[in-house]
Design a protein around this motif. Structure first.
Motif, PDB file in Angstrom:
ATOM      1  N   ALA A 325       0.840  -1.202   0.000  1.00  0.00           N
ATOM      2  CA  ALA A 325       0.000   0.000   0.000  1.00  0.00           C
ATOM      3  C   ALA A 325       0.874   1.251   0.000  1.00  0.00           C
ATOM      4  O   ALA A 325       0.581   2.244  -0.686  1.00  0.00           O
ATOM      5  CB  ALA A 325      -0.934  -0.006   1.208  1.00  0.00           C
ATOM      6  N   LEU A 326       1.968   1.223   0.781  1.00  0.00           N
ATOM      7  CA  LEU A 326       2.934   2.319   0.796  1.00  0.00           C
ATOM      8  C   LEU A 326       3.483   2.571  -0.602  1.00  0.00           C
ATOM      9  O   LEU A 326       3.532   3.718  -1.074  1.00  0.00           O
ATOM     10  CB  LEU A 326       4.075   1.979   1.754  1.00  0.00           C
ATOM     11  CG  LEU A 326       5.389   2.760   1.600  1.00  0.00           C
ATOM     12  CD1 LEU A 326       5.242   4.150   2.199  1.00  0.00           C
ATOM     13  CD2 LEU A 326       6.555   2.017   2.248  1.00  0.00           C
ATOM     14  N   VAL A 327       3.897   1.512  -1.282  1.00  0.00           N
ATOM     15  CA  VAL A 327       4.510   1.688  -2.603  1.00  0.00           C
ATOM     16  C   VAL A 327       3.484   2.163  -3.624  1.00  0.00           C
ATOM     17  O   VAL A 327       3.814   2.965  -4.505  1.00  0.00           O
ATOM     18  CB  VAL A 327       5.218   0.397  -3.056  1.00  0.00           C
ATOM     19  CG1 VAL A 327       5.695   0.525  -4.492  1.00  0.00           C
ATOM     20  CG2 VAL A 327       6.407   0.102  -2.144  1.00  0.00           C
ATOM     21  N   PHE A 328       2.240   1.717  -3.512  1.00  0.00           N
ATOM     22  CA  PHE A 328       1.245   2.227  -4.458  1.00  0.00           C
ATOM     23  C   PHE A 328       0.970   3.711  -4.214  1.00  0.00           C
ATOM     24  O   PHE A 328       0.730   4.471  -5.170  1.00  0.00           O
ATOM     25  CB  PHE A 328      -0.027   1.380  -4.442  1.00  0.00           C
ATOM     26  CG  PHE A 328       0.044   0.298  -5.476  1.00  0.00           C
ATOM     27  CD1 PHE A 328      -0.405   0.516  -6.766  1.00  0.00           C
ATOM     28  CD2 PHE A 328       0.627  -0.920  -5.180  1.00  0.00           C
ATOM     29  CE1 PHE A 328      -0.280  -0.457  -7.741  1.00  0.00           C
ATOM     30  CE2 PHE A 328       0.758  -1.900  -6.138  1.00  0.00           C
ATOM     31  CZ  PHE A 328       0.295  -1.670  -7.437  1.00  0.00           C
ATOM     32  N   ALA A 329       1.022   4.147  -2.971  1.00  0.00           N
ATOM     33  CA  ALA A 329       0.951   5.583  -2.707  1.00  0.00           C
ATOM     34  C   ALA A 329       2.112   6.296  -3.412  1.00  0.00           C
ATOM     35  O   ALA A 329       1.941   7.357  -4.022  1.00  0.00           O
ATOM     36  CB  ALA A 329       0.985   5.843  -1.206  1.00  0.00           C
ATOM     37  N   PHE A 330       3.290   5.698  -3.336  1.00  0.00           N
ATOM     38  CA  PHE A 330       4.478   6.269  -3.978  1.00  0.00           C
ATOM     39  C   PHE A 330       4.327   6.299  -5.504  1.00  0.00           C
ATOM     40  O   PHE A 330       4.703   7.288  -6.157  1.00  0.00           O
ATOM     41  CB  PHE A 330       5.705   5.455  -3.569  1.00  0.00           C
ATOM     42  CG  PHE A 330       7.013   5.994  -4.073  1.00  0.00           C
ATOM     43  CD1 PHE A 330       7.400   7.297  -3.797  1.00  0.00           C
ATOM     44  CD2 PHE A 330       7.873   5.190  -4.802  1.00  0.00           C
ATOM     45  CE1 PHE A 330       8.612   7.797  -4.248  1.00  0.00           C
ATOM     46  CE2 PHE A 330       9.079   5.676  -5.261  1.00  0.00           C
ATOM     47  CZ  PHE A 330       9.457   6.982  -4.987  1.00  0.00           C
ATOM     48  N   LEU A 331       3.766   5.228  -6.077  1.00  0.00           N
ATOM     49  CA  LEU A 331       3.517   5.219  -7.521  1.00  0.00           C
ATOM     50  C   LEU A 331       2.599   6.370  -7.912  1.00  0.00           C
ATOM     51  O   LEU A 331       2.762   6.989  -8.975  1.00  0.00           O
ATOM     52  CB  LEU A 331       2.882   3.891  -7.949  1.00  0.00           C
ATOM     53  CG  LEU A 331       3.707   2.614  -7.791  1.00  0.00           C
ATOM     54  CD1 LEU A 331       2.915   1.413  -8.282  1.00  0.00           C
ATOM     55  CD2 LEU A 331       5.029   2.711  -8.519  1.00  0.00           C
ATOM     56  N   GLY A 332       1.610   6.655  -7.048  1.00  0.00           N
ATOM     57  CA  GLY A 332       0.720   7.771  -7.305  1.00  0.00           C
ATOM     58  C   GLY A 332       1.450   9.100  -7.288  1.00  0.00           C
ATOM     59  O   GLY A 332       1.210   9.983  -8.128  1.00  0.00           O
ATOM     60  N   VAL A 333       2.360   9.271  -6.328  1.00  0.00           N
ATOM     61  CA  VAL A 333       3.163  10.496  -6.262  1.00  0.00           C
ATOM     62  C   VAL A 333       3.980  10.659  -7.542  1.00  0.00           C
ATOM     63  O   VAL A 333       4.020  11.740  -8.155  1.00  0.00           O
ATOM     64  CB  VAL A 333       4.089  10.478  -5.034  1.00  0.00           C
ATOM     65  CG1 VAL A 333       5.093  11.627  -5.090  1.00  0.00           C
ATOM     66  CG2 VAL A 333       3.269  10.549  -3.752  1.00  0.00           C
ATOM     67  N   LEU A 334       4.634   9.587  -7.974  1.00  0.00           N
ATOM     68  CA  LEU A 334       5.435   9.649  -9.200  1.00  0.00           C
ATOM     69  C   LEU A 334       4.567   9.958 -10.419  1.00  0.00           C
ATOM     70  O   LEU A 334       4.980  10.715 -11.315  1.00  0.00           O
ATOM     71  CB  LEU A 334       6.186   8.330  -9.403  1.00  0.00           C
ATOM     72  CG  LEU A 334       7.249   7.992  -8.359  1.00  0.00           C
ATOM     73  CD1 LEU A 334       7.838   6.611  -8.623  1.00  0.00           C
ATOM     74  CD2 LEU A 334       8.353   9.045  -8.321  1.00  0.00           C
ATOM     75  N   ARG A 335       3.345   9.407 -10.450  1.00  0.00           N
ATOM     76  CA  ARG A 335       2.447   9.692 -11.571  1.00  0.00           C
ATOM     77  C   ARG A 335       2.074  11.170 -11.591  1.00  0.00           C
ATOM     78  O   ARG A 335       2.059  11.807 -12.660  1.00  0.00           O
ATOM     79  CB  ARG A 335       1.180   8.830 -11.433  1.00  0.00           C
ATOM     80  CG  ARG A 335       0.070   9.166 -12.441  1.00  0.00           C
ATOM     81  CD  ARG A 335       0.512   8.831 -13.863  1.00  0.00           C
ATOM     82  NE  ARG A 335      -0.539   9.169 -14.817  1.00  0.00           N
ATOM     83  CZ  ARG A 335      -0.664  10.350 -15.423  1.00  0.00           C
ATOM     84  NH1 ARG A 335       0.187  11.341 -15.136  1.00  0.00           N
ATOM     85  NH2 ARG A 335      -1.635  10.549 -16.295  1.00  0.00           N
TER      86      ARG A 335
END
Length: 362
Positions: A325-335
């Motif tokens: 879940a942490l990394v998917f939040a990070f993927l969202g930030v990068l997007r």
């Protein structure tokens, strides 16, 4: 938010194990290198009705699947809204993995449900989802997506292993990040634990009480998936079509199947790790997260197989439970920053890409 060095965003993960929704409100700071903090995290169990609907989603007709897509998006949105109200959180957006129904990159097809419009409207926040589709269109596997998080958030580890419904691993190799699904995991272990009347094999105790079935172990090792090299991924379809026929024999006791699977998974993962150890004279570090990290029988078996070259590290409980879940939040930030969030060296796509569809106004 897009240009800020500090981003607060919620990551949502509904994994292949299908038992609930992981919600993690995370803060990311970019100061030449990335830092993160999990502000608050919680797993929201699915209702029995929703859990059953999600497990059977791949059997639905098009109209019923569309209805479930909307229903699940609205349910997640309400869950996030309640979570934020309860914890007095004010994130800027939601990044959602969704629930995978189909994953056939060979057909350029992947489907994760949890409608972005319904989710955004119910939560009152912008949403980024559908992270896999662009990579699949570019010829990639669309999975795993977590490795860029491993590379940028957990660079002090040589290997990162996630033991969820399916196990996957990430590492640096010859100057680039590689990652792939290694084998099934909780999808199969939970299936056979249920045959013993347990929701899961707590601590691996059922497997520990069983005996390895040699012919089943040999058949598992011979499956086509293990003869593939490079970028590769597993889906629920592979479990039912390839793995279960090897294990569904009337003469096999569930505890013995679990013992066989535990040995098979440990040997498979250990071989991959040891094949990628760069310097045999130096101890390397392996980060293990996901629900399988609590399977102490399996963890001990894996540690025994790699101990001469690699230290297995189990982090704090919050990171074990909520890393994806942490990394998917990070993927969202990068997007939102329009930066690469999916690596071609991992998926086999024609180029690095920035995947994810944005719903809601910024």
């Amino acid at each position: 938010m897009v240009n800020s060095s500090v981003s607060t965003i919620i990551g949502l993960m509904s994994g292949t194990s299908g038992d609930g929704l992981d919600i993690a409100c995370c803060e990311f700071t970019n100061e030449k290198i990335w830092h993160f903090k999990i502000i608050k995290a919680e797993t929201i169990p699915f209702t029995k009705e929703l859990e059953q609907s999600l497990q059977n989603a791949h059997l639905l007709d098009a109209e019923s699947l569309e209805c479930l897509d909307l229903e699940f998006g609205e349910w997640m949105g309400q869950a996030v809204k309640d979570f934020c109200l309860k914890n007095n959180l004010k994130p800027s957006a939601i990044a959602s993995h969704g629930h995978t129904v189909f994953h056939r990159p060979d057909l350029k097809m992947t489907k994760q449900i949890g409608n972005g419009f319904a989710l955004s409207y119910a939560a009152g926040l912008p949403v980024i989802n559908d992270f896999r589709k662009l990579d699949v269109i570019l010829g990639g596997q669309g999975a795993p997506l977590v490795p860029i998080g491993d590379a940028l958030l957990f660079s002090d580890f040589d290997f990162a292993l996630n033991l969820g419904g399916i196990a996957n691993i990430s590492m640096d190799h010859q100057g680039e990040r590689i990652a792939f699904d290694t084998c099934p995991f909780n999808l199969l272990l939970n299936h056979f634990a249920l045959k013993s009347g347990k929701a899961y094999d707590d601590g691996g105790n059922l497997a520990k009480s069983g005996s390895i079935i040699p012919e089943a172990l040999s058949a598992l090792n011979a499956l086509d998936f293990y003869q593939q090299y490079g970028a590769k991924s597993l889906g629920r379809e592979n479990i039912s079509q390839d793995f279960l026929p090897v294990l569904n024999h009337d003469t096999y006791l569930p505890k013995d199947v679990l013992a066989t699977l535990s040995e098979h998974f440990a040997a498979c993962i250990a071989k991959i790790i040891l094949d990628h150890v760069k310097d045999k004279s130096t101890k390397h570090r392996l980060l293990v997260t996901g629900g399988g990290a609590y399977n102490s029988f399996f963890i001990q078996n894996l540690q025994n197989k790699i101990c001469h070259s690699v230290n297995l590290v189990l982090p704090e409980k919050q990171l074990i439970d909520f890393k994806e879940a942490l990394v998917f939040a990070f993927l969202g930030v990068l997007r939102l920053r329009k930066e690469t969030n999916c690596l071609a060296s991992v998926t086999g796509a024609t180029k690095n890409n920035c995947g994810g569809t944005i719903f809601g106004l910024f």
